[in-house]
Motif scaffolding. Structure first.
Motif, PDB file in Angstrom:
ATOM      1  N   HIS A 106       0.878  -1.179   0.000  1.00  0.00           N
ATOM      2  CA  HIS A 106       0.000   0.000   0.000  1.00  0.00           C
ATOM      3  C   HIS A 106       0.902   1.211   0.000  1.00  0.00           C
ATOM      4  O   HIS A 106       1.512   1.527   1.009  1.00  0.00           O
ATOM      5  CB  HIS A 106      -0.865   0.009   1.263  1.00  0.00           C
ATOM      6  CG  HIS A 106      -1.890  -1.089   1.302  1.00  0.00           C
ATOM      7  ND1 HIS A 106      -3.146  -0.937   0.785  1.00  0.00           N
ATOM      8  CD2 HIS A 106      -1.837  -2.345   1.783  1.00  0.00           C
ATOM      9  CE1 HIS A 106      -3.833  -2.050   0.959  1.00  0.00           C
ATOM     10  NE2 HIS A 106      -3.062  -2.931   1.562  1.00  0.00           N
ATOM     11  N   GLY A 159      -2.713   7.509   3.016  1.00  0.00           N
ATOM     12  CA  GLY A 159      -4.048   7.557   3.620  1.00  0.00           C
ATOM     13  C   GLY A 159      -4.853   6.298   3.407  1.00  0.00           C
ATOM     14  O   GLY A 159      -4.621   5.527   2.458  1.00  0.00           O
ATOM     15  N   GLU A 160      -5.842   6.099   4.294  1.00  0.00           N
ATOM     16  CA  GLU A 160      -6.716   4.933   4.165  1.00  0.00           C
ATOM     17  C   GLU A 160      -7.524   5.023   2.877  1.00  0.00           C
ATOM     18  O   GLU A 160      -7.807   6.112   2.396  1.00  0.00           O
ATOM     19  CB  GLU A 160      -7.591   4.827   5.421  1.00  0.00           C
ATOM     20  CG  GLU A 160      -6.732   4.289   6.548  1.00  0.00           C
ATOM     21  CD  GLU A 160      -7.310   4.410   7.937  1.00  0.00           C
ATOM     22  OE1 GLU A 160      -8.517   4.648   8.066  1.00  0.00           O
ATOM     23  OE2 GLU A 160      -6.517   4.258   8.881  1.00  0.00           O
ATOM     24  N   ASP A 174      -6.245   3.987   0.158  1.00  0.00           N
ATOM     25  CA  ASP A 174      -5.207   4.262  -0.837  1.00  0.00           C
ATOM     26  C   ASP A 174      -5.342   5.674  -1.401  1.00  0.00           C
ATOM     27  O   ASP A 174      -5.451   5.883  -2.610  1.00  0.00           O
ATOM     28  CB  ASP A 174      -5.215   3.198  -1.956  1.00  0.00           C
ATOM     29  CG  ASP A 174      -4.886   1.821  -1.417  1.00  0.00           C
ATOM     30  OD1 ASP A 174      -3.981   1.720  -0.564  1.00  0.00           O
ATOM     31  OD2 ASP A 174      -5.553   0.841  -1.817  1.00  0.00           O
ATOM     32  N   TYR A 193      -0.601   4.911  11.745  1.00  0.00           N
ATOM     33  CA  TYR A 193      -0.610   3.724  10.869  1.00  0.00           C
ATOM     34  C   TYR A 193      -1.952   3.619  10.186  1.00  0.00           C
ATOM     35  O   TYR A 193      -2.949   4.164  10.660  1.00  0.00           O
ATOM     36  CB  TYR A 193      -0.275   2.448  11.654  1.00  0.00           C
ATOM     37  CG  TYR A 193      -1.255   2.064  12.745  1.00  0.00           C
ATOM     38  CD1 TYR A 193      -2.327   1.213  12.485  1.00  0.00           C
ATOM     39  CD2 TYR A 193      -1.109   2.555  14.039  1.00  0.00           C
ATOM     40  CE1 TYR A 193      -3.220   0.855  13.483  1.00  0.00           C
ATOM     41  CE2 TYR A 193      -2.001   2.205  15.039  1.00  0.00           C
ATOM     42  CZ  TYR A 193      -3.053   1.358  14.756  1.00  0.00           C
ATOM     43  OH  TYR A 193      -3.936   1.003  15.740  1.00  0.00           O
ATOM     44  N   ARG A 194      -1.983   2.930   9.076  1.00  0.00           N
ATOM     45  CA  ARG A 194      -3.247   2.720   8.355  1.00  0.00           C
ATOM     46  C   ARG A 194      -3.982   1.528   8.936  1.00  0.00           C
ATOM     47  O   ARG A 194      -3.383   0.495   9.208  1.00  0.00           O
ATOM     48  CB  ARG A 194      -2.952   2.492   6.861  1.00  0.00           C
ATOM     49  CG  ARG A 194      -2.741   3.797   6.116  1.00  0.00           C
ATOM     50  CD  ARG A 194      -2.503   3.571   4.647  1.00  0.00           C
ATOM     51  NE  ARG A 194      -3.586   2.824   4.002  1.00  0.00           N
ATOM     52  CZ  ARG A 194      -3.663   2.653   2.697  1.00  0.00           C
ATOM     53  NH1 ARG A 194      -2.740   3.145   1.897  1.00  0.00           N
ATOM     54  NH2 ARG A 194      -4.672   1.961   2.182  1.00  0.00           N
ATOM     55  N   ARG A 195      -5.286   1.699   9.112  1.00  0.00           N
ATOM     56  CA  ARG A 195      -6.090   0.628   9.703  1.00  0.00           C
ATOM     57  C   ARG A 195      -6.712  -0.291   8.652  1.00  0.00           C
ATOM     58  O   ARG A 195      -7.459  -1.203   8.994  1.00  0.00           O
ATOM     59  CB  ARG A 195      -7.197   1.248  10.574  1.00  0.00           C
ATOM     60  CG  ARG A 195      -6.619   1.764  11.886  1.00  0.00           C
ATOM     61  CD  ARG A 195      -7.451   2.871  12.504  1.00  0.00           C
ATOM     62  NE  ARG A 195      -6.573   3.829  13.176  1.00  0.00           N
ATOM     63  CZ  ARG A 195      -6.164   3.737  14.419  1.00  0.00           C
ATOM     64  NH1 ARG A 195      -6.583   2.750  15.178  1.00  0.00           N
ATOM     65  NH2 ARG A 195      -5.343   4.623  14.940  1.00  0.00           N
ATOM     66  N   ASP A 196      -6.400  -0.034   7.394  1.00  0.00           N
ATOM     67  CA  ASP A 196      -7.087  -0.782   6.319  1.00  0.00           C
ATOM     68  C   ASP A 196      -6.123  -1.588   5.448  1.00  0.00           C
ATOM     69  O   ASP A 196      -6.425  -1.876   4.294  1.00  0.00           O
ATOM     70  CB  ASP A 196      -7.879   0.192   5.445  1.00  0.00           C
ATOM     71  CG  ASP A 196      -6.953   1.100   4.641  1.00  0.00           C
ATOM     72  OD1 ASP A 196      -5.777   1.272   5.044  1.00  0.00           O
ATOM     73  OD2 ASP A 196      -7.397   1.615   3.604  1.00  0.00           O
TER      74      ASP A 196
END
Ligand code: AMP
Ligand code: GLY
Length: 430
Positions: free
Chosen positions: A214, A218-219, A221, A421-424
């Motif tokens: 990724h 940002g979440e 993408d 961190y990204r949660r996705d």
């Protein structure tokens, strides 16, 4: 065996960690390494610059280093392999000539055309006016790329004519230094990206497990491109049928064409591909090294000893190696980054919770960390942040869901000020 690993990221921590799983490996020295490599048994850091080839050669010769594994592209593009090989060392990583496949996008595009490797339609420019009139004629969206190495920041996917023109101005205006002397303008592709890291001895080429990363901050993408915010392996989109096509149409053709140019390429050839809705693919880029953070999810699943594969590449006997074997299951890594990255961020924040995360079975690879003595703990060492991407919290499981849960359970334990961190991560597979 004593092995020297060049680099200081999460990828190099993962390489050192994997090598140290083998009893054959007496010691790993990381140049310069990070807080994670410093803390492993049988592993030490050597504070030299990755482009100080002379000092690296002297150390390696004095210490009886049997193998040098080069992580990042910059020393490869500057000829570390040529230099160390001329001093009688065994080096895994292509020569300066081979590293052009990453260090010059124009060179790589020409190679792909010559080899018949499917890739986006493109043209190379040396001045602003011609580049702008090409963009006008082609229309948007369109992709503008600085030719040379730009730490992953030299690619602009322009949605509007104004964005494309601004990118052209910035690149020719010197924003990327000499990397922007040539500008490649390319058709914009859509679909899903996949990373295929392949090992080669210059004659034979074998892919490792597929991975997806990724790249955006940002979440969903969205937002700016980064060095990578998380990854998983294997990538379900890379079916065995697709992998067979990639082997025949990309990997074999690339190696044959390199050889025809007199380039003896031994190391990793990393193909970044875009797969469209009907399953057709085109190469977006080649890299001359292991991917970061893809390596952090591929190596935990590798069963074959890494040093056996690497030595087979360096000694040009990959064809005689039995098939590479893999653990069943999946791996996921989530990047814990400093707030503000990929823009401005602060360093020196105290990191806590790694042991708790490891107690859950999570593997914590360090990227931008260092051991620090001083501050409130006096001379006792503590671990502090030292970069944009700080830690790669990695879960391995029998399936993707288990690996994902382990990575996210691990990251809940970890803390440093302004951690992001990204949660996705893995949203395409969830
Ligand atoms: P590169 O350094 O060439 O891999 O480019 C970095 C990122 O830019 C890729 O991972 C893609 O997300 C994007 N990119 C590069 N080339 C293209 C293209 N032709 N079409 C769409 N996106 C692209
Ligand atoms: N993860 C992208 C790269 O290593 O270039």
């Amino acid at each position: 065996m004593k092995v020297l690993v060049v680099g200081n990221g999460g990828r190099e921590h993962a390489l050192a960690w994997k090598l140290l799983q083998s009893k054959q490996i007496e010691q790993v020295v990381c140049v310069p390494g990070n807080g994670g490599t410093a803390s492993m048994e049988r592993c030490q850091n050597l504070p030299l610059a990755v482009d100080d080839f002379e000092a690296i050669a002297q150390f390696a010769q004095q210490q009886g280093i049997s193998l040098v594994v080069v992580g990042p592209e910059v020393p490869l593009a500057r000829g570390i392999t040529d230099f160390l090989t001329s001093r009688g060392l065994k080096v895994f990583g292509p020569t300066k000539a081979g590293a052009q496949i990453e260090a010059s996008k124009a060179w790589a595009k020409a190679l792909m055309q010559e080899a018949g490797i499917p890739t986006a339609r493109s043209a190379v420019f040396t001045e602003v006016a011609a580049a702008k009139s090409y963009v006008k004629a082609q229309g948007v969206p369109i992709v503008v790329k600085a030719d040379g190495l730009a730490a992953g920041k030299g690619v602009i996917v322009a949605e509007t004519l104004e964005q494309a023109q601004a990118a052209i101005d910035a690149m020719f205006g010197g924003e990327f230094g000499s990397a922007g002397k040539f500008v490649v303008i390319e058709e914009c592709l859509t679909g899903q990206e996949v990373s295929i890291l392949a090992l080669t001895d210059g004659l034979t080429i074998r892919p490792l497990l597929s991975a997806q990363d990724h790249k955006r901050i940002g979440e969903g993408d969205t937002g700016e491109n980064t060095g990578g915010m998380g990854a998983y392996a294997p990538a379900p989109i890379a079916t065995p049928e697709l992998m067979a096509k990639i082997q025949a149409r990309v990997l074999e053709r690339a190696i044959a064409t390199l050889r025809a140019k007199g380039i003896d390429y031994r190391g990793v050839l990393y193909a970044g591909l875009m797969i469209n809705h009907s399953g057709d693919f085109k190469v977006l880029e080649f890299n001359c090294r292991f991917g970061d953070p893809e390596t952090q999810v591929v190596l935990p699943l590798l069963e074959t000893p890494l040093e056996d594969l690497i030595l087979a590449c360096v000694e040009q006997r990959l064809a005689q190696m039995p098939p590479i074997t893999w653990k069943q299951g999946a791996a996921v890594t989530v990047v814990a980054a400093s707030g503000g990255y990929p823009g401005v961020y602060e360093k020196g924040k105290v990191i806590t919770g790694i042991e708790q995360a490891e107690a859950l079975g999570t593997i914590v690879f360090h990227a931008g960390t260092k051991a620090f003595s001083g501050g409130s703990l006096g001379t006792r060492q503590q671990l502090v942040t030292d970069g944009g991407r700080v830690l790669n919290i990695t879960g391995v499981g029998e399936n993707f869901e288990q690996a994902l849960a382990q990575a996210y359970n691990g990251i809940q334990c970890i803390h440093f000020e302004n951690m992001y961190y990204r949660r996705d991560i893995g949203h395409r597979v969830r």
